[in-house]
Design a protein around this motif. Structure first.
Motif, PDB file in Angstrom:
ATOM      1  N   VAL A   1       0.862  -1.179   0.000  1.00 20.35           N
ATOM      2  CA  VAL A   1       0.000   0.000   0.000  1.00 20.35           C
ATOM      3  C   VAL A   1       0.899   1.230   0.000  1.00 20.35           C
ATOM      4  N   THR A   2       0.602   2.167  -0.895  1.00 17.86           N
ATOM      5  CA  THR A   2       1.353   3.415  -0.964  1.00 17.86           C
ATOM      6  C   THR A   2       0.524   4.530  -0.343  1.00 17.86           C
ATOM      7  N   PHE A   3       1.151   5.278   0.534  1.00 20.35           N
ATOM      8  CA  PHE A   3       0.512   6.390   1.226  1.00 20.35           C
ATOM      9  C   PHE A   3       1.105   7.695   0.718  1.00 20.35           C
ATOM     10  N   THR A   4       0.246   8.638   0.400  1.00 21.21           N
ATOM     11  CA  THR A   4       0.678   9.980   0.043  1.00 21.21           C
ATOM     12  C   THR A   4       0.205  10.897   1.162  1.00 21.21           C
ATOM     13  N   VAL A   5       1.143  11.575   1.781  1.00 18.44           N
ATOM     14  CA  VAL A   5       0.840  12.403   2.948  1.00 18.44           C
ATOM     15  C   VAL A   5       1.070  13.866   2.574  1.00 18.44           C
ATOM     16  N   HIS A   6       0.013  14.662   2.721  1.00 16.19           N
ATOM     17  CA  HIS A   6       0.105  16.101   2.504  1.00 16.19           C
ATOM     18  C   HIS A   6       0.212  16.770   3.868  1.00 16.19           C
ATOM     19  N   SER A   7       1.323  17.419   4.118  1.00 19.85           N
ATOM     20  CA  SER A   7       1.515  18.189   5.345  1.00 19.85           C
ATOM     21  C   SER A   7       1.314  19.650   4.961  1.00 19.85           C
TER      22      SER A   7
ATOM     23  N   SER B   1       5.636  17.759   8.139  1.00 21.66           N
ATOM     24  CA  SER B   1       6.209  16.676   7.331  1.00 21.66           C
ATOM     25  C   SER B   1       7.297  15.937   8.116  1.00 21.66           C
ATOM     26  N   GLY B   2       8.121  16.681   8.814  1.00 22.36           N
ATOM     27  CA  GLY B   2       9.168  16.064   9.631  1.00 22.36           C
ATOM     28  C   GLY B   2       8.602  15.219  10.759  1.00 22.36           C
ATOM     29  N   ARG B   3       7.505  15.673  11.372  1.00 25.53           N
ATOM     30  CA  ARG B   3       6.859  14.908  12.435  1.00 25.53           C
ATOM     31  C   ARG B   3       6.338  13.585  11.889  1.00 25.53           C
ATOM     32  N   VAL B   4       5.701  13.638  10.718  1.00 27.04           N
ATOM     33  CA  VAL B   4       5.164  12.415  10.103  1.00 27.04           C
ATOM     34  C   VAL B   4       6.298  11.454   9.777  1.00 27.04           C
ATOM     35  N   THR B   5       7.329  11.967   9.122  1.00 34.26           N
ATOM     36  CA  THR B   5       8.453  11.124   8.722  1.00 34.26           C
ATOM     37  C   THR B   5       9.090  10.460   9.936  1.00 34.26           C
ATOM     38  N   ALA B   6       9.255  11.204  11.008  1.00 28.26           N
ATOM     39  CA  ALA B   6       9.851  10.637  12.233  1.00 28.26           C
ATOM     40  C   ALA B   6       8.995   9.521  12.813  1.00 28.26           C
ATOM     41  N   ARG B   7       7.679   9.598  12.630  1.00 24.86           N
ATOM     42  CA  ARG B   7       6.783   8.588  13.179  1.00 24.86           C
ATOM     43  C   ARG B   7       6.734   7.303  12.362  1.00 24.86           C
TER      44      ARG B   7
ATOM     45  N   CYS C   1       4.831  -7.671   8.423  1.00 22.38           N
ATOM     46  CA  CYS C   1       5.072  -6.396   7.742  1.00 22.38           C
ATOM     47  C   CYS C   1       6.555  -6.117   7.590  1.00 22.38           C
ATOM     48  N   TRP C   2       6.880  -5.394   6.547  1.00 22.65           N
ATOM     49  CA  TRP C   2       8.217  -4.880   6.325  1.00 22.65           C
ATOM     50  C   TRP C   2       8.271  -3.470   6.897  1.00 22.65           C
ATOM     51  N   ARG C   3       9.468  -2.934   6.987  1.00 22.73           N
ATOM     52  CA  ARG C   3       9.620  -1.547   7.442  1.00 22.73           C
ATOM     53  C   ARG C   3       8.929  -0.611   6.444  1.00 22.73           C
ATOM     54  N   ILE C   4       8.297   0.425   6.961  1.00 26.50           N
ATOM     55  CA  ILE C   4       7.713   1.444   6.084  1.00 26.50           C
ATOM     56  C   ILE C   4       8.865   2.151   5.387  1.00 26.50           C
ATOM     57  N   ALA C   5       8.774   2.244   4.072  1.00 18.91           N
ATOM     58  CA  ALA C   5       9.882   2.782   3.273  1.00 18.91           C
ATOM     59  C   ALA C   5       9.473   4.071   2.565  1.00 18.91           C
ATOM     60  N   PRO C   6      10.431   4.974   2.359  1.00 23.44           N
ATOM     61  CA  PRO C   6      10.120   6.189   1.611  1.00 23.44           C
ATOM     62  C   PRO C   6       9.877   5.851   0.142  1.00 23.44           C
ATOM     63  N   ALA C   7       8.962   6.575  -0.477  1.00 22.89           N
ATOM     64  CA  ALA C   7       8.659   6.358  -1.899  1.00 22.89           C
ATOM     65  C   ALA C   7       8.701   7.678  -2.656  1.00 22.89           C
ATOM     66  N   GLY C   8       9.436   8.642  -2.128  1.00 21.51           N
ATOM     67  CA  GLY C   8       9.599   9.923  -2.803  1.00 21.51           C
ATOM     68  C   GLY C   8       8.897  11.052  -2.083  1.00 21.51           C
ATOM     69  N   SER C   9       9.304  12.254  -2.417  1.00 23.93           N
ATOM     70  CA  SER C   9       8.683  13.446  -1.838  1.00 23.93           C
ATOM     71  C   SER C   9       8.777  14.573  -2.858  1.00 23.93           C
ATOM     72  N   VAL C  10       8.034  15.624  -2.574  1.00 18.41           N
ATOM     73  CA  VAL C  10       8.025  16.806  -3.433  1.00 18.41           C
ATOM     74  C   VAL C  10       8.368  17.991  -2.533  1.00 18.41           C
TER      75      VAL C  10
ATOM     76  N   ARG D   1       5.670  10.405   0.222  1.00 17.66           N
ATOM     77  CA  ARG D   1       5.065   9.107  -0.067  1.00 17.66           C
ATOM     78  C   ARG D   1       5.834   8.025   0.671  1.00 17.66           C
ATOM     79  N   PHE D   2       5.074   7.042   1.147  1.00 13.63           N
ATOM     80  CA  PHE D   2       5.645   5.907   1.869  1.00 13.63           C
ATOM     81  C   PHE D   2       4.943   4.646   1.393  1.00 13.63           C
ATOM     82  N   THR D   3       5.648   3.513   1.442  1.00 12.05           N
ATOM     83  CA  THR D   3       5.016   2.243   1.119  1.00 12.05           C
ATOM     84  C   THR D   3       5.116   1.306   2.314  1.00 12.05           C
ATOM     85  N   LEU D   4       4.070   0.497   2.441  1.00 11.22           N
ATOM     86  CA  LEU D   4       4.021  -0.540   3.475  1.00 11.22           C
ATOM     87  C   LEU D   4       3.732  -1.853   2.772  1.00 11.22           C
TER      88      LEU D   4
END
Length: 142
Positions: free
Chosen positions: A67-73, A85-91, A104-113, A131-134
């Motif tokens: 599952v790919t998550f796109t997070v708008h901060s 954005s930094g708070r989300v990434t740290a979590r 589950c695998w570790r949540i991985a980065p899938a890019g940012s803008v 963006r993150f993938t799980l």
């Protein structure tokens, strides 16, 4: 696996990621999934895709999920957006969520803008997009 079971499986992944983000007390009350309620000056909006399934069992049943998550901060200025954005990434980054019946695998980065102005919003807002993938597979039965 029927359609309802797939939806439930994806929702369990979404709830796991949302719980991780909402675990940060400084942003917990401004984390949304889709529709934003009220008029928060700063908020985090989490979107997800429908999931990707791969078949890795003898019956050719899709069992592996990504599952790919796109997070708008979003913030009133670029620094609020960067801070959220930094708070989300740290979590979430590198965390292995716990989902019943899944490995589950570790949540991985899938890019940012880079942070950008949202000139269509009134009042003006700034948005950081990450963006993150799980990924998960069924937990082995013993």
């Amino acid at each position: 696996m029927n359609e309802a079971a797939y939806r439930d499986l994806i929702e369990r992944h979404v709830e796991a990621v949302l719980a991780l983000i909402r675990g940060d007390a400084q942003i917990a009350n401004v984390v949304f999934e889709g529709d934003v309620t009220g008029d928060p000056g700063m908020y985090v909006n989490v979107w997800h895709d429908t999931g990707f399934y791969s078949a890795h069992d003898a019956s050719d049943t899709p069992v592996d999920v990504e599952v790919t998550f796109t997070v708008h901060s979003v913030g009133r200025d670029r620094w609020q957006a960067v801070w959220a954005s930094g708070r989300v990434t740290a979590r979430v980054l590198g965390v292995v969520p716990q989902i019943e019946g899944r490995r589950c695998w570790r949540i991985a980065p899938a890019g940012s803008v880079p942070v950008a102005r949202d000139d269509d919003a009134s009042p003006l807002r700034f948005i950081a997009r990450d963006r993150f993938t799980l990924r998960s597979t069924p937990k082995p039965t013993t």
